[in-house]
Design an enzyme around this catalytic site. Structure first.
Site, PDB file in Angstrom:
ATOM      1  N   HIS A  91       0.821  -1.213   0.000  1.00  0.00           N
ATOM      2  CA  HIS A  91       0.000   0.000   0.000  1.00  0.00           C
ATOM      3  C   HIS A  91       0.854   1.262   0.000  1.00  0.00           C
ATOM      4  O   HIS A  91       0.518   2.259  -0.637  1.00  0.00           O
ATOM      5  CB  HIS A  91      -0.980  -0.036   1.175  1.00  0.00           C
ATOM      6  CG  HIS A  91      -1.993  -1.151   1.040  1.00  0.00           C
ATOM      7  ND1 HIS A  91      -2.582  -1.776   2.102  1.00  0.00           N
ATOM      8  CD2 HIS A  91      -2.492  -1.763  -0.066  1.00  0.00           C
ATOM      9  CE1 HIS A  91      -3.406  -2.713   1.661  1.00  0.00           C
ATOM     10  NE2 HIS A  91      -3.367  -2.725   0.355  1.00  0.00           N
ATOM     11  N   HIS A  95      -8.109  -7.953  -7.855  1.00  0.00           N
ATOM     12  CA  HIS A  95      -8.411  -8.806  -6.693  1.00  0.00           C
ATOM     13  C   HIS A  95      -8.595  -7.850  -5.508  1.00  0.00           C
ATOM     14  O   HIS A  95      -7.675  -7.631  -4.716  1.00  0.00           O
ATOM     15  CB  HIS A  95      -7.258  -9.752  -6.370  1.00  0.00           C
ATOM     16  CG  HIS A  95      -6.934 -10.753  -7.445  1.00  0.00           C
ATOM     17  ND1 HIS A  95      -6.311 -10.417  -8.613  1.00  0.00           N
ATOM     18  CD2 HIS A  95      -7.145 -12.098  -7.498  1.00  0.00           C
ATOM     19  CE1 HIS A  95      -6.136 -11.520  -9.348  1.00  0.00           C
ATOM     20  NE2 HIS A  95      -6.635 -12.547  -8.695  1.00  0.00           N
ATOM     21  N   SER A 129      -6.718  -2.032  -0.500  1.00  0.00           N
ATOM     22  CA  SER A 129      -6.312  -1.288  -1.696  1.00  0.00           C
ATOM     23  C   SER A 129      -7.468  -0.501  -2.340  1.00  0.00           C
ATOM     24  O   SER A 129      -7.241   0.615  -2.827  1.00  0.00           O
ATOM     25  CB  SER A 129      -5.651  -2.221  -2.716  1.00  0.00           C
ATOM     26  OG  SER A 129      -6.447  -3.358  -2.953  1.00  0.00           O
ATOM     27  N   GLU A 188     -13.928  -8.260  -7.411  1.00  0.00           N
ATOM     28  CA  GLU A 188     -13.770  -9.268  -6.359  1.00  0.00           C
ATOM     29  C   GLU A 188     -14.724 -10.419  -6.677  1.00  0.00           C
ATOM     30  O   GLU A 188     -15.925 -10.216  -6.809  1.00  0.00           O
ATOM     31  CB  GLU A 188     -14.082  -8.654  -4.983  1.00  0.00           C
ATOM     32  CG  GLU A 188     -14.182  -9.629  -3.843  1.00  0.00           C
ATOM     33  CD  GLU A 188     -12.960 -10.528  -3.677  1.00  0.00           C
ATOM     34  OE1 GLU A 188     -11.822 -10.035  -3.630  1.00  0.00           O
ATOM     35  OE2 GLU A 188     -13.168 -11.770  -3.599  1.00  0.00           O
ATOM     36  N   ASP A 225     -14.022 -13.077 -12.889  1.00  0.00           N
ATOM     37  CA  ASP A 225     -12.703 -13.681 -12.733  1.00  0.00           C
ATOM     38  C   ASP A 225     -11.648 -12.615 -13.048  1.00  0.00           C
ATOM     39  O   ASP A 225     -11.722 -11.933 -14.079  1.00  0.00           O
ATOM     40  CB  ASP A 225     -12.540 -14.874 -13.666  1.00  0.00           C
ATOM     41  CG  ASP A 225     -11.124 -15.412 -13.575  1.00  0.00           C
ATOM     42  OD1 ASP A 225     -10.745 -15.918 -12.512  1.00  0.00           O
ATOM     43  OD2 ASP A 225     -10.362 -15.264 -14.559  1.00  0.00           O
ATOM     44  N   ASP A 270      -3.479  -8.705  -7.303  1.00  0.00           N
ATOM     45  CA  ASP A 270      -3.097  -9.050  -5.930  1.00  0.00           C
ATOM     46  C   ASP A 270      -3.769 -10.359  -5.495  1.00  0.00           C
ATOM     47  O   ASP A 270      -4.621 -10.366  -4.604  1.00  0.00           O
ATOM     48  CB  ASP A 270      -3.508  -7.876  -5.022  1.00  0.00           C
ATOM     49  CG  ASP A 270      -3.063  -8.075  -3.582  1.00  0.00           C
ATOM     50  OD1 ASP A 270      -2.229  -8.946  -3.318  1.00  0.00           O
ATOM     51  OD2 ASP A 270      -3.587  -7.338  -2.723  1.00  0.00           O
TER      52      ASP A 270
HETATM   53  N1  SAM Z   1      -5.991  -6.146  -2.955  1.00  0.00           N
HETATM   54  C1  SAM Z   1      -6.516  -6.289  -1.604  1.00  0.00           C
HETATM   55  C2  SAM Z   1      -5.838  -5.266  -0.716  1.00  0.00           C
HETATM   56  O1  SAM Z   1      -4.664  -4.910  -0.924  1.00  0.00           O
HETATM   57  O2  SAM Z   1      -6.518  -4.779   0.206  1.00  0.00           O
HETATM   58  C3  SAM Z   1      -6.343  -7.674  -1.049  1.00  0.00           C
HETATM   59  C4  SAM Z   1      -6.816  -8.763  -1.950  1.00  0.00           C
HETATM   60  S1  SAM Z   1      -6.662 -10.385  -1.306  1.00  0.00           S
HETATM   61  C5  SAM Z   1      -4.942 -10.629  -1.200  1.00  0.00           C
HETATM   62  C6  SAM Z   1      -7.078 -11.374  -2.697  1.00  0.00           C
HETATM   63  C7  SAM Z   1      -8.562 -11.369  -3.051  1.00  0.00           C
HETATM   64  O3  SAM Z   1      -8.712 -11.974  -4.350  1.00  0.00           O
HETATM   65  C8  SAM Z   1      -9.457 -12.180  -2.131  1.00  0.00           C
HETATM   66  O4  SAM Z   1     -10.465 -11.338  -1.606  1.00  0.00           O
HETATM   67  C9  SAM Z   1     -10.066 -13.282  -3.014  1.00  0.00           C
HETATM   68  O5  SAM Z   1     -11.433 -13.572  -2.696  1.00  0.00           O
HETATM   69  C10 SAM Z   1      -9.949 -12.683  -4.392  1.00  0.00           C
HETATM   70  N2  SAM Z   1      -9.831 -13.653  -5.508  1.00  0.00           N
HETATM   71  C11 SAM Z   1      -9.202 -14.848  -5.513  1.00  0.00           C
HETATM   72  N3  SAM Z   1      -9.214 -15.383  -6.746  1.00  0.00           N
HETATM   73  C12 SAM Z   1      -9.870 -14.503  -7.557  1.00  0.00           C
HETATM   74  C13 SAM Z   1     -10.180 -14.477  -8.933  1.00  0.00           C
HETATM   75  N4  SAM Z   1      -9.826 -15.485  -9.763  1.00  0.00           N
HETATM   76  N5  SAM Z   1     -10.835 -13.414  -9.432  1.00  0.00           N
HETATM   77  C14 SAM Z   1     -11.185 -12.363  -8.620  1.00  0.00           C
HETATM   78  N6  SAM Z   1     -10.942 -12.331  -7.285  1.00  0.00           N
HETATM   79  C15 SAM Z   1     -10.272 -13.385  -6.763  1.00  0.00           C
END
Ligand code: SAM
Length: 276
Positions: free
Chosen positions: A18, A41, A97, A115, A139, A160
């Site tokens: 961040h 993500h 984020s 998400e 996705d 992410d």
């Molecule tokens: N970017 C966020 C932050 O910095 O606050 C944290 C994200 S967290 C590490 C990863 C997220 O990706 C999770 O909430 C998960 O549900 C989501 N996720 C996992 N696989 C995914 C996919 N194929 N497509 C979209 N979201 C996905």
């Protein structure tokens, strides 16, 4: 999809990610032309550090709370972004984020969040209520390619993922190669965990073979000796970082290293070109 970021919010990896994201967007905003910020993500957007999940791991103690105990002015922007969602001096809520990117928007910029997990997407919509963001539940890899090139002349894509799927690195490599063909000048930020050094070096070699210019790797190793199989730190791949960002990077990385060094360890943060 078992990963829940609420267990990890505000950990040392979030602080580095961040803090550098804020610096990167700030450097891009030295020019007035519009930016589209895309978070593939996004997670929940806002996390309760006093909640059961965060308290069970206590990861924020070694992350955001250390950053708040530190006095380096190079972390001021990061601390201000966390303070913006908190009334008390000690952070109780942690902005993910999406929230941090929303704070950075100028009138001409846009924000697109994605998400896939339905429950996290519902939290995200709640956390972002009243903020100018488009929210998708798709996705990530499909969305990443579908939205490129961005409508505005410039943009940042933050990727992410949780790395719970064994093919996550392969999907990133393939999607990045395709994204680069559609949007060669765009800025892309990819977060990754550091566990096994050999797995990471192998992936970097594969990424270098893509031949993408201006491909930077920031690595934050927490401990002075690798601890095989466990979490040793995290990093970011940054494609097309602006000069104003890379030029100011060394002291910022040193400030992050010093603030986040675990008891008895110095740790290390490096920035090297995967390909130039
Ligand atoms: N970017 C966020 C932050 O910095 O606050 C944290 C994200 S967290 C590490 C990863 C997220 O990706 C999770 O909430 C998960 O549900 C989501 N996720 C996992 N696989 C995914 C996919 N194929 N497509 C979209 N979201 C996905």
């Amino acid at each position: 999809m078992n990963y829940r970021h609420s267990f990890h919010a505000g950990n040392s990896a979030d602080v580095v990610k961040h803090c550098l994201l804020i610096a990167l967007v700030g450097a891009l905003q030295e020019k007035p032309s519009a930016l589209t910020l895309i978070d593939t993500h996004a997670g929940c957007g806002l996390y309760d550090l006093s909640g059961d999940e965060a308290r069970r791991t206590g990861e924020a103690n070694a992350g955001v709370l250390r950053a708040f105990a530190d006095a380096s002015p190079l972390l001021d922007d990061y601390r201000a972004a966390v303070r913006a969602v908190n009334d008390a001096a000690e952070p109780q809520l942690y902005p993910g984020s999406p929230h941090i990117l929303a704070q950075l928007l100028r009138e001409q910029d846009g924000l697109i969040l994605n998400e896939k997990h339905p429950e996290d997407a519902r939290f995200l919509r709640g956390a972002m209520r009243g903020m100018p963001a488009a929210i998708h539940e798709r996705d990530a890899y499909e969305l990443w390619l579908a939205l490129l090139p961005t409508r505005s002349p410039r943009g940042v894509v933050l990727v992410d993922p949780p790395y719970e799927q064994t093919d996550e690195r392969a999907r990133i490599t393939a999607t990045l190669a395709a994204a680069h063909r559609k949007w060669a000048h765009g800025v892309t930020v990819i977060w990754y965990p550091l566990k096994d050094r050999s797995v990471h070096e192998d992936w970097k070699r594969k990424l270098a073979r893509l031949g993408i210019p201006k491909f930077l790797s920031v690595e934050h190793w927490l401990y002075d000796a690798d601890q095989p199989g466990i979490y040793n730190g995290a990093g970011l791949f940054i494609i097309n970082p602006p000069y104003a960002f890379t030029q100011a990077l060394p002291p910022r990385l040193e400030a992050l290293r010093a603030a986040l060094a675990p008891e008895g360890h110095r740790g290390e943060i490096t920035a090297d070109w995967v390909s130039k």
